[in-house]
Design an enzyme around this catalytic site. Structure first.
Site, mmCIF file in Angstrom:
data_model
loop_
_atom_site.group_PDB
_atom_site.id
_atom_site.type_symbol
_atom_site.label_atom_id
_atom_site.label_comp_id
_atom_site.label_asym_id
_atom_site.label_seq_id
_atom_site.Cartn_x
_atom_site.Cartn_y
_atom_site.Cartn_z
ATOM 1 N N GLU A 38 0.850 -1.190 0.000
ATOM 2 C CA GLU A 38 0.000 0.000 0.000
ATOM 3 C C GLU A 38 0.891 1.247 0.000
ATOM 4 O O GLU A 38 2.053 1.193 0.399
ATOM 5 C CB GLU A 38 -0.905 -0.076 1.247
ATOM 6 C CG GLU A 38 -1.769 1.106 1.562
ATOM 7 C CD GLU A 38 -2.804 1.471 0.519
ATOM 8 O OE1 GLU A 38 -2.419 1.630 -0.643
ATOM 9 O OE2 GLU A 38 -3.979 1.649 0.894
ATOM 10 N N ASP A 39 0.344 2.366 -0.451
ATOM 11 C CA ASP A 39 1.123 3.607 -0.440
ATOM 12 C C ASP A 39 1.118 4.262 0.942
ATOM 13 O O ASP A 39 2.142 4.712 1.432
ATOM 14 C CB ASP A 39 0.626 4.591 -1.514
ATOM 15 C CG ASP A 39 -0.889 4.762 -1.523
ATOM 16 O OD1 ASP A 39 -1.566 4.316 -0.571
ATOM 17 O OD2 ASP A 39 -1.409 5.341 -2.497
ATOM 18 N N PHE A 49 -2.136 15.758 5.140
ATOM 19 C CA PHE A 49 -2.462 15.212 3.832
ATOM 20 C C PHE A 49 -1.301 15.438 2.886
ATOM 21 O O PHE A 49 -0.890 16.568 2.646
ATOM 22 C CB PHE A 49 -3.749 15.820 3.275
ATOM 23 C CG PHE A 49 -4.344 14.957 2.209
ATOM 24 C CD1 PHE A 49 -5.105 13.847 2.546
ATOM 25 C CD2 PHE A 49 -4.102 15.228 0.877
ATOM 26 C CE1 PHE A 49 -5.625 13.016 1.560
ATOM 27 C CE2 PHE A 49 -4.620 14.398 -0.121
ATOM 28 C CZ PHE A 49 -5.379 13.298 0.225
ATOM 29 N N ARG A 76 -0.081 13.140 -8.651
ATOM 30 C CA ARG A 76 0.539 11.807 -8.587
ATOM 31 C C ARG A 76 1.939 11.796 -9.202
ATOM 32 O O ARG A 76 2.789 11.000 -8.833
ATOM 33 C CB ARG A 76 -0.302 10.778 -9.356
ATOM 34 C CG ARG A 76 -1.620 10.400 -8.708
ATOM 35 C CD ARG A 76 -2.150 9.121 -9.355
ATOM 36 N NE ARG A 76 -3.561 8.901 -9.108
ATOM 37 C CZ ARG A 76 -4.060 8.323 -8.017
ATOM 38 N NH1 ARG A 76 -3.248 7.937 -7.050
ATOM 39 N NH2 ARG A 76 -5.352 8.146 -7.867
ATOM 40 N N ASP A 135 -3.816 5.407 6.806
ATOM 41 C CA ASP A 135 -4.306 6.485 7.666
ATOM 42 C C ASP A 135 -5.279 5.872 8.680
ATOM 43 O O ASP A 135 -4.875 5.435 9.755
ATOM 44 C CB ASP A 135 -4.955 7.566 6.798
ATOM 45 C CG ASP A 135 -5.480 8.752 7.596
ATOM 46 O OD1 ASP A 135 -5.152 8.855 8.794
ATOM 47 O OD2 ASP A 135 -6.208 9.576 7.025
HETATM 48 P P1 IMP Z 1 -7.135 4.712 5.051
HETATM 49 O O1 IMP Z 1 -8.189 3.814 4.464
HETATM 50 O O2 IMP Z 1 -7.740 5.876 5.791
HETATM 51 O O3 IMP Z 1 -6.080 4.010 5.839
HETATM 52 O O4 IMP Z 1 -6.410 5.409 3.865
HETATM 53 C C1 IMP Z 1 -5.721 4.709 2.932
HETATM 54 C C2 IMP Z 1 -5.948 5.263 1.529
HETATM 55 O O5 IMP Z 1 -6.412 6.608 1.543
HETATM 56 C C3 IMP Z 1 -4.661 5.277 0.800
HETATM 57 O O6 IMP Z 1 -4.570 4.146 -0.033
HETATM 58 C C4 IMP Z 1 -4.729 6.541 -0.001
HETATM 59 O O7 IMP Z 1 -5.305 6.257 -1.260
HETATM 60 C C5 IMP Z 1 -5.645 7.447 0.739
HETATM 61 N N1 IMP Z 1 -4.916 8.400 1.597
HETATM 62 C C6 IMP Z 1 -4.823 8.420 2.949
HETATM 63 N N2 IMP Z 1 -4.079 9.444 3.389
HETATM 64 C C7 IMP Z 1 -3.675 10.095 2.274
HETATM 65 C C8 IMP Z 1 -2.828 11.244 2.055
HETATM 66 O O8 IMP Z 1 -2.292 11.888 2.964
HETATM 67 N N3 IMP Z 1 -2.631 11.591 0.768
HETATM 68 C C9 IMP Z 1 -3.167 10.923 -0.298
HETATM 69 N N4 IMP Z 1 -3.945 9.838 -0.139
HETATM 70 C C10 IMP Z 1 -4.192 9.428 1.127
HETATM 71 MG MG MG Z 2 -3.823 3.945 -1.995
#
Ligand code: IMP
Ligand code: MG
Length: 178
Positions: A100-101, A153, A166, A104
């Protein structure tokens, strides 16, 4: 380097990210000891990091991508995540590393893990480039991660805000933040 007008600050340059991916590649290669590994990346943001990781692994590798619904036009999670594209690669009985990138809230990774478990891999571990440790709504800890970042963010190096930024060759903090 010319800083994009919407970026407040650079957190990691592409050289720093590639160097960290090399270290992770060495660590993962040592952990799996020449056993075949199937990498499953989460679209779209993971592509640049996944490429770095693929180049840094010294193992027999196969890889595929899944797509989950994203934040869309927002900088905060909607709280629901859907699987939009499944793996075509047969991962049953295989050692799988989900890549995963950024994590959060943890909801995306949690959904991806639950989804891949249904394919019955032999083992399933997780690796993320960025770890926002303070954002979690689901208790989830990646097995491997590149860097910890504060609850900001960020964009670039694959990461987007409403499909923009991107292509930036670094990870930077967006001026408009949450
Ligand atoms: P989560 O589901 O809240 O853990 O977030 C994971 C996904 O949300 C990642 O795969 C990203 O696509 C997006 N995401 C979360 N934080 C960021 C950020 O700071 N910048 C860009 N994308 C984010
Ligand atoms: Mg992602």
């Amino acid at each position: 380097m010319q800083l994009h007008a919407d970026i407040k600050e650079i957190l990691f340059t592409s050289d720093q990210i590639k160097a960290r991916a090399k270290e992770l590649g060495r660590q993962i290669s040592a952990d799996y000891r020449e056993k075949p590994l199937a990498l499953v990346g989460i679209l779209n943001g993971v592509k640049p990091f996944l490429n770095d990781l693929l180049g840094a692994l010294d193992l027999p590798i196969s890889h595929d991508l899944i797509e989950l619904s994203s934040y869309g036009q927002s900088t905060v999670s909607s709280g629901t995540v859907k699987v939009l594209k499944d793996v075509a690669l047969d991962i049953s009985g295989k050692d799988v590393l989900l890549v995963e990138d950024i994590i959060d809230t943890g909801l995306t990774l949690y959904t991806a893990i639950e989804h891949l478990r249904a394919h019955k891999p032999a083992t399933l571990k997780t690796c993320t480039l960025l770890n926002k440790k303070t954002g979690r709504s689901v208790a989830i800890t990646p097995d491997y991660y590149g860097f910890t970042i504060p609850d900001l963010f960020v964009v670039g190096y694959g990461l987007d805000y409403a499909e923009n930024y991107r292509e930036l060759p670094y990870i930077g903090v967006l001026k408009i933040n949450k």
